[in-house]
Scaffold this motif. Sequence first.
Motif, PDB file in Angstrom:
ATOM      1  N   ASP A 179      31.676 -17.561  12.205  1.00  0.00           N
ATOM      2  CA  ASP A 179      32.398 -18.788  12.498  1.00  0.00           C
ATOM      3  C   ASP A 179      32.440 -19.107  13.995  1.00  0.00           C
ATOM      4  N   MET A 180      32.417 -18.072  14.854  1.00  0.00           N
ATOM      5  CA  MET A 180      32.664 -18.299  16.279  1.00  0.00           C
ATOM      6  C   MET A 180      31.560 -17.792  17.203  1.00  0.00           C
ATOM      7  N   LYS A 181      30.430 -17.387  16.658  1.00  0.00           N
ATOM      8  CA  LYS A 181      29.398 -16.806  17.504  1.00  0.00           C
ATOM      9  C   LYS A 181      28.814 -17.800  18.501  1.00  0.00           C
ATOM     10  N   HIS A 182      28.996 -19.105  18.252  1.00  0.00           N
ATOM     11  CA  HIS A 182      28.500 -20.112  19.195  1.00  0.00           C
ATOM     12  C   HIS A 182      29.473 -20.334  20.347  1.00  0.00           C
ATOM     13  N   TRP A 237      43.656 -15.382  17.330  1.00  0.00           N
ATOM     14  CA  TRP A 237      43.681 -14.463  18.466  1.00  0.00           C
ATOM     15  C   TRP A 237      42.504 -14.738  19.399  1.00  0.00           C
ATOM     16  N   ALA A 238      41.327 -14.959  18.816  1.00  0.00           N
ATOM     17  CA  ALA A 238      40.131 -15.235  19.610  1.00  0.00           C
ATOM     18  C   ALA A 238      40.242 -16.572  20.346  1.00  0.00           C
ATOM     19  N   LEU A 239      40.786 -17.569  19.682  1.00  0.00           N
ATOM     20  CA  LEU A 239      40.936 -18.882  20.324  1.00  0.00           C
ATOM     21  C   LEU A 239      41.918 -18.816  21.485  1.00  0.00           C
ATOM     22  N   ASN A 240      42.948 -18.010  21.344  1.00  0.00           N
ATOM     23  CA  ASN A 240      43.892 -17.844  22.447  1.00  0.00           C
ATOM     24  C   ASN A 240      43.223 -17.197  23.652  1.00  0.00           C
ATOM     25  N   LEU A 241      42.280 -16.299  23.385  1.00  0.00           N
ATOM     26  CA  LEU A 241      41.544 -15.672  24.485  1.00  0.00           C
ATOM     27  C   LEU A 241      40.780 -16.713  25.291  1.00  0.00           C
ATOM     28  N   MET A 242      40.238 -17.697  24.597  1.00  0.00           N
ATOM     29  CA  MET A 242      39.433 -18.726  25.252  1.00  0.00           C
ATOM     30  C   MET A 242      40.263 -19.579  26.198  1.00  0.00           C
ATOM     31  N   GLN A 243      41.567 -19.576  26.022  1.00  0.00           N
ATOM     32  CA  GLN A 243      42.430 -20.397  26.856  1.00  0.00           C
ATOM     33  C   GLN A 243      42.836 -19.678  28.141  1.00  0.00           C
ATOM     34  N   PRO A 287      43.966 -27.399  24.521  1.00  0.00           N
ATOM     35  CA  PRO A 287      42.577 -27.823  24.748  1.00  0.00           C
ATOM     36  C   PRO A 287      41.727 -27.647  23.499  1.00  0.00           C
ATOM     37  N   ASP A 288      40.811 -28.589  23.294  1.00  0.00           N
ATOM     38  CA  ASP A 288      39.929 -28.450  22.142  1.00  0.00           C
ATOM     39  C   ASP A 288      38.921 -27.335  22.380  1.00  0.00           C
ATOM     40  N   ILE A 289      38.230 -26.934  21.310  1.00  0.00           N
ATOM     41  CA  ILE A 289      37.375 -25.756  21.368  1.00  0.00           C
ATOM     42  C   ILE A 289      36.223 -25.926  22.356  1.00  0.00           C
ATOM     43  N   MET A 290      35.573 -27.090  22.364  1.00  0.00           N
ATOM     44  CA  MET A 290      34.436 -27.265  23.247  1.00  0.00           C
ATOM     45  C   MET A 290      34.862 -27.287  24.721  1.00  0.00           C
ATOM     46  N   LEU A 294      33.534 -24.826  27.610  1.00  0.00           N
ATOM     47  CA  LEU A 294      33.116 -25.290  28.931  1.00  0.00           C
ATOM     48  C   LEU A 294      33.825 -24.496  30.027  1.00  0.00           C
ATOM     49  N   ALA A 295      35.102 -24.259  29.824  1.00  0.00           N
ATOM     50  CA  ALA A 295      35.880 -23.511  30.809  1.00  0.00           C
ATOM     51  C   ALA A 295      35.396 -22.074  30.931  1.00  0.00           C
ATOM     52  N   ILE A 296      35.031 -21.466  29.809  1.00  0.00           N
ATOM     53  CA  ILE A 296      34.526 -20.094  29.840  1.00  0.00           C
ATOM     54  C   ILE A 296      33.224 -20.013  30.629  1.00  0.00           C
ATOM     55  N   ASN A 297      32.334 -20.979  30.400  1.00  0.00           N
ATOM     56  CA  ASN A 297      31.013 -20.933  31.019  1.00  0.00           C
ATOM     57  C   ASN A 297      31.032 -21.235  32.512  1.00  0.00           C
ATOM     58  N   TYR A 298      32.007 -22.045  32.947  1.00  0.00           N
ATOM     59  CA  TYR A 298      31.974 -22.513  34.334  1.00  0.00           C
ATOM     60  C   TYR A 298      33.253 -22.214  35.111  1.00  0.00           C
ATOM     61  N   PHE A 299      34.051 -21.284  34.609  1.00  0.00           N
ATOM     62  CA  PHE A 299      35.326 -21.009  35.283  1.00  0.00           C
ATOM     63  C   PHE A 299      35.120 -20.439  36.694  1.00  0.00           C
ATOM     64  N   LYS A 300      33.962 -19.845  36.954  1.00  0.00           N
ATOM     65  CA  LYS A 300      33.705 -19.290  38.273  1.00  0.00           C
ATOM     66  C   LYS A 300      33.509 -20.374  39.321  1.00  0.00           C
ATOM     67  N   TYR A 301      33.166 -21.565  38.885  1.00  0.00           N
ATOM     68  CA  TYR A 301      32.838 -22.633  39.816  1.00  0.00           C
ATOM     69  C   TYR A 301      33.828 -23.795  39.763  1.00  0.00           C
ATOM     70  N   LEU A 302      34.576 -23.921  38.667  1.00  0.00           N
ATOM     71  CA  LEU A 302      35.514 -25.027  38.501  1.00  0.00           C
ATOM     72  C   LEU A 302      36.880 -24.495  38.087  1.00  0.00           C
TER      73      LEU A 302
END
Length: 323
Positions: A179-182, A237-243, A287-290, A294-302
């Motif tokens: 469900d969440m591998k993407h 639990w996984a979605l909370n990690l993304m935040q 925040p929505d999932i996408m 986005l935040a996970i992928n670019y948190f180092k720069y934004l």
Amino acid sequence: GSKDVEFSFQMVNKTDAESSKFFIIFMSVLFVMCIFVFWLKYQEAWLARHPNELKLKRHSEDYYALLGLSSSASTGEIKKAYKHLARVWHPDKNKGCDECKEKFTKLAEAYEALMNEETRRKYDEETGRESTSAATVLHVYNYQELVLDSSDIWMIMVYEKGTDRMERVKPYWEDILADMKHLIKFGVIDAVADADLMKYLPFGMQIFPTIFAYIPEGKFEVMPFKIALSPGDMKAWALNLMQETITKVTEANFDDFMKIKDEEILLDFEQRANRYSYIQAGVQRKPDIMYKKLAINYFKYLDFGILNPIYKNKIFSKNKIPK
């Protein structure tokens, strides 16, 4: 006449001695054969109770683990992983390193076995390999590069094969993975086969399976076991990690969050001090999932933030930022 009797007696004694010697040899061979048959029967019965043991002896190396892949990896992924690892461990780049030469040889062996459809099928059959999981096999050679040096969130399961807990958790793990591998990365560590890696994990483990998360920049969080028994709770639990990479913006912290920046260094990928803030403002309180992805992928720069709707109009009016 007495000489003939004596000679006949000697011949009888010689014949009896040879017969006794032959009998001893025959009984010895028979005894050895009985022992051998008994051993074969014992091995047959033992292997019936431990069906994977013979498979493990035939293949002492886990080819998928060597390449840092799951057993469902495509031929393209196998080729890519091999090329990368072959460059790292090539003997020409590691002069005088016997371990590197041995590692390079094993990688070539794994690549040759897995790239050929027929040999891969036989390998999977002989090792009892399940090809349903898309989780990456982590070991001491790839953990640093794939996990600690990445900008992704990882959910990692450390397990021991054949435990009752593992059988209970595995179906839920596979569901959440599919469900969440993407959105996030998934990995598995065999606590027995990868004992060397266990030494480098940030905490000790007594219960298996244990699921933990790695959040970029060195943060780890262990999932409570009761959550692992519910696919819904595991996903939440996984979605909370993304935040974790998103700041909750309010009127009190807005000015600090929206630091004044020189537009010429709006996206300076070399200096992390120069960051650009991105706010998602709308009717959502979460925040929505996408956006999380986005935040996970670019948190180092934004800098990513989520603005509660109750502060939206007041803050935007005060700072004259377009809605």
